[in-house]
Design a protein around this motif. Sequence first.
Motif, mmCIF file in Angstrom:
data_model
loop_
_atom_site.group_PDB
_atom_site.id
_atom_site.type_symbol
_atom_site.label_atom_id
_atom_site.label_comp_id
_atom_site.label_asym_id
_atom_site.label_seq_id
_atom_site.Cartn_x
_atom_site.Cartn_y
_atom_site.Cartn_z
ATOM 1 N N GLY A 1 0.763 -1.530 0.393
ATOM 2 C CA GLY A 1 0.371 -0.078 -0.541
ATOM 3 C C GLY A 1 1.104 1.367 0.024
ATOM 4 N N LEU A 2 1.942 1.164 -0.356
ATOM 5 C CA LEU A 2 3.461 2.183 0.625
ATOM 6 C C LEU A 2 3.732 2.553 -0.703
ATOM 7 N N ILE A 3 4.345 1.602 -2.225
ATOM 8 C CA ILE A 3 5.155 1.566 -2.595
ATOM 9 C C ILE A 3 4.243 1.615 -4.399
ATOM 10 N N PRO A 4 4.179 2.750 -5.019
ATOM 11 C CA PRO A 4 3.336 2.561 -6.676
ATOM 12 C C PRO A 4 3.461 1.281 -7.548
ATOM 13 N N ILE A 5 2.358 1.072 -7.835
ATOM 14 C CA ILE A 5 2.325 0.125 -8.585
ATOM 15 C C ILE A 5 1.487 0.797 -9.984
ATOM 16 N N LEU A 6 2.262 0.894 -10.760
ATOM 17 C CA LEU A 6 1.903 0.780 -12.599
ATOM 18 C C LEU A 6 2.019 -0.258 -12.841
ATOM 19 N N TYR A 7 1.014 -0.455 -13.886
ATOM 20 C CA TYR A 7 0.594 -1.479 -14.564
ATOM 21 C C TYR A 7 0.334 -0.345 -16.525
ATOM 22 N N THR A 8 0.778 -1.546 -17.019
ATOM 23 C CA THR A 8 1.155 -1.385 -18.461
ATOM 24 C C THR A 8 -0.346 -2.430 -18.927
ATOM 25 N N VAL A 9 -1.361 -2.059 -19.659
ATOM 26 C CA VAL A 9 -1.950 -2.876 -20.219
ATOM 27 C C VAL A 9 -2.041 -2.904 -21.891
ATOM 28 N N TYR A 10 -1.728 -4.439 -21.774
ATOM 29 C CA TYR A 10 -1.882 -5.328 -23.313
ATOM 30 C C TYR A 10 -3.336 -5.467 -23.735
ATOM 31 N N SER A 11 -3.373 -5.418 -22.983
ATOM 32 C CA SER A 11 -5.526 -5.685 -23.310
ATOM 33 C C SER A 11 -6.128 -6.309 -22.836
ATOM 34 N N PHE A 12 -8.062 -5.527 -22.934
ATOM 35 C CA PHE A 12 -8.230 -5.874 -21.480
ATOM 36 C C PHE A 12 -9.413 -6.757 -21.303
ATOM 37 N N LEU A 13 -9.355 -7.795 -20.479
ATOM 38 C CA LEU A 13 -9.098 -9.407 -20.695
ATOM 39 C C LEU A 13 -11.031 -9.637 -20.720
ATOM 40 N N ARG A 14 -11.820 -8.491 -20.423
ATOM 41 C CA ARG A 14 -12.894 -9.440 -20.781
ATOM 42 C C ARG A 14 -13.493 -8.847 -22.410
ATOM 43 N N LYS A 15 -12.665 -7.600 -22.779
ATOM 44 C CA LYS A 15 -13.089 -7.144 -24.239
ATOM 45 C C LYS A 15 -12.938 -8.385 -24.383
ATOM 46 N N GLU A 16 -10.771 -9.285 -24.713
ATOM 47 C CA GLU A 16 -10.323 -9.655 -25.289
ATOM 48 C C GLU A 16 -10.885 -11.095 -25.674
ATOM 49 N N LEU A 17 -11.621 -11.499 -24.837
ATOM 50 C CA LEU A 17 -12.301 -12.292 -24.274
ATOM 51 C C LEU A 17 -13.161 -12.905 -24.632
ATOM 52 N N GLY A 18 -14.512 -11.625 -24.737
ATOM 53 C CA GLY A 18 -15.802 -11.243 -24.992
ATOM 54 C C GLY A 18 -16.900 -11.697 -23.572
ATOM 55 N N ASN A 19 -16.237 -11.214 -22.481
ATOM 56 C CA ASN A 19 -17.646 -11.828 -21.572
ATOM 57 C C ASN A 19 -17.452 -13.143 -21.415
ATOM 58 N N ARG A 20 -16.649 -13.362 -21.870
ATOM 59 C CA ARG A 20 -16.964 -15.630 -21.796
ATOM 60 C C ARG A 20 -16.976 -15.466 -20.099
ATOM 61 N N PRO A 21 -18.371 -16.368 -19.673
ATOM 62 C CA PRO A 21 -18.619 -17.100 -18.498
ATOM 63 C C PRO A 21 -17.988 -18.189 -17.769
ATOM 64 N N GLU A 22 -17.234 -18.657 -18.564
ATOM 65 C CA GLU A 22 -16.219 -19.795 -17.104
ATOM 66 C C GLU A 22 -16.033 -18.857 -15.812
ATOM 67 N N THR A 23 -15.958 -19.819 -14.727
ATOM 68 C CA THR A 23 -15.788 -19.172 -13.698
ATOM 69 C C THR A 23 -14.569 -18.598 -13.340
ATOM 70 N N GLU A 24 -13.531 -20.211 -14.000
ATOM 71 C CA GLU A 24 -11.621 -19.031 -14.115
ATOM 72 C C GLU A 24 -11.844 -17.693 -14.788
ATOM 73 N N LEU A 25 -12.219 -17.618 -16.287
ATOM 74 C CA LEU A 25 -12.352 -16.292 -16.384
ATOM 75 C C LEU A 25 -13.027 -15.211 -15.939
ATOM 76 N N GLN A 26 -13.428 -14.859 -15.926
ATOM 77 C CA GLN A 26 -14.428 -13.749 -15.359
ATOM 78 C C GLN A 26 -14.040 -13.788 -13.258
ATOM 79 N N ALA A 27 -12.719 -14.685 -12.739
ATOM 80 C CA ALA A 27 -12.840 -14.422 -11.484
ATOM 81 C C ALA A 27 -11.373 -13.702 -11.920
ATOM 82 N N GLN A 28 -10.188 -13.863 -13.318
ATOM 83 C CA GLN A 28 -9.391 -13.494 -13.892
ATOM 84 C C GLN A 28 -9.899 -12.145 -14.095
ATOM 85 N N PHE A 29 -11.084 -11.858 -15.099
ATOM 86 C CA PHE A 29 -10.848 -10.269 -15.709
ATOM 87 C C PHE A 29 -11.480 -9.164 -13.979
ATOM 88 N N ILE A 30 -12.298 -10.017 -13.193
ATOM 89 C CA ILE A 30 -11.730 -9.288 -11.343
ATOM 90 C C ILE A 30 -11.208 -8.866 -11.535
#
Length: 257
Positions: free
Chosen positions: A106-135
């Motif tokens: 909570g103290l050191i800043p985190i920089l996140y480089t986003v190469y793809s939005f998973l929910r967009k790339e995978l079409g918001n597929r309903p599989e439980t594991e994928l939904q967990a990764q989206f979250i």
Amino acid sequence: MTNEFEKESFGGAGTAATGMIYMLDYWGVQQTVIVPRSDWNAPGWFLRGQKIKVIGVPRNSHYFGDLGMIKTDVMLHEFPELSQPWDVIHSHAINFTPLAYTLSNGLIPILYTVYSFLRKELGNRPETELQAQFIIQEELLMRCQHLQLISQSERNYLVEHFPQFLPKTDVLPLGISLPAERWQPSSANEFLYVGRLLDYKGIEDLIKAIFIIQQSGRRIHLNIIGKGPKQFEGYLRKLVQSKMLGKSIKFYGWKSS
């Protein structure tokens, strides 16, 4: 923290990550890079550039657990030097998220480089594991101190779905600019696409563009290397057939680096 560096460079994202690391090294920034290695059975350190220390960890179940997340307790036990006051923690993928949170505390800043939005790339597929990764990804969007996107298209997605994160976001395009003196579109007749066959990558538009150019009488060829979901790949092949482009467009499937 990246899945793709040097020999583990799978595509555009890996090429960009590798280039970014060496650029920072050129500027004199000290970096420790954590990267999984598909061809290793044991972890190890190696040096690159001027000040790049790389921790290579085998891509196996000892280091990676549920949802492909890196095991923080194992990493901190085997590499206690990771627990130090970093200036910034830079993550290129969500599977490093638990380690990034722990090291940040909570103290050191985190920089996140986003190469793809998973929910967009995978079409918001309903599989439980994928939904967990989206979250997991969307929580990281919220908790990181800065976001780096690779294209205006990604920013458009952020505007639509997470406009609250725009103030901490920059777009740094990862495209390639060819020198004008080497690019002669009027005489070019061989084109190559290399990448995954996914709807949002514009391959359908590319095929249609080839068809339009062919109508002008110009003979050009498109070579496609890569694979994708069977349904979409089948659609692309049928599109080529319907446009009678079988002699102009060839699919070669997946090829190694």
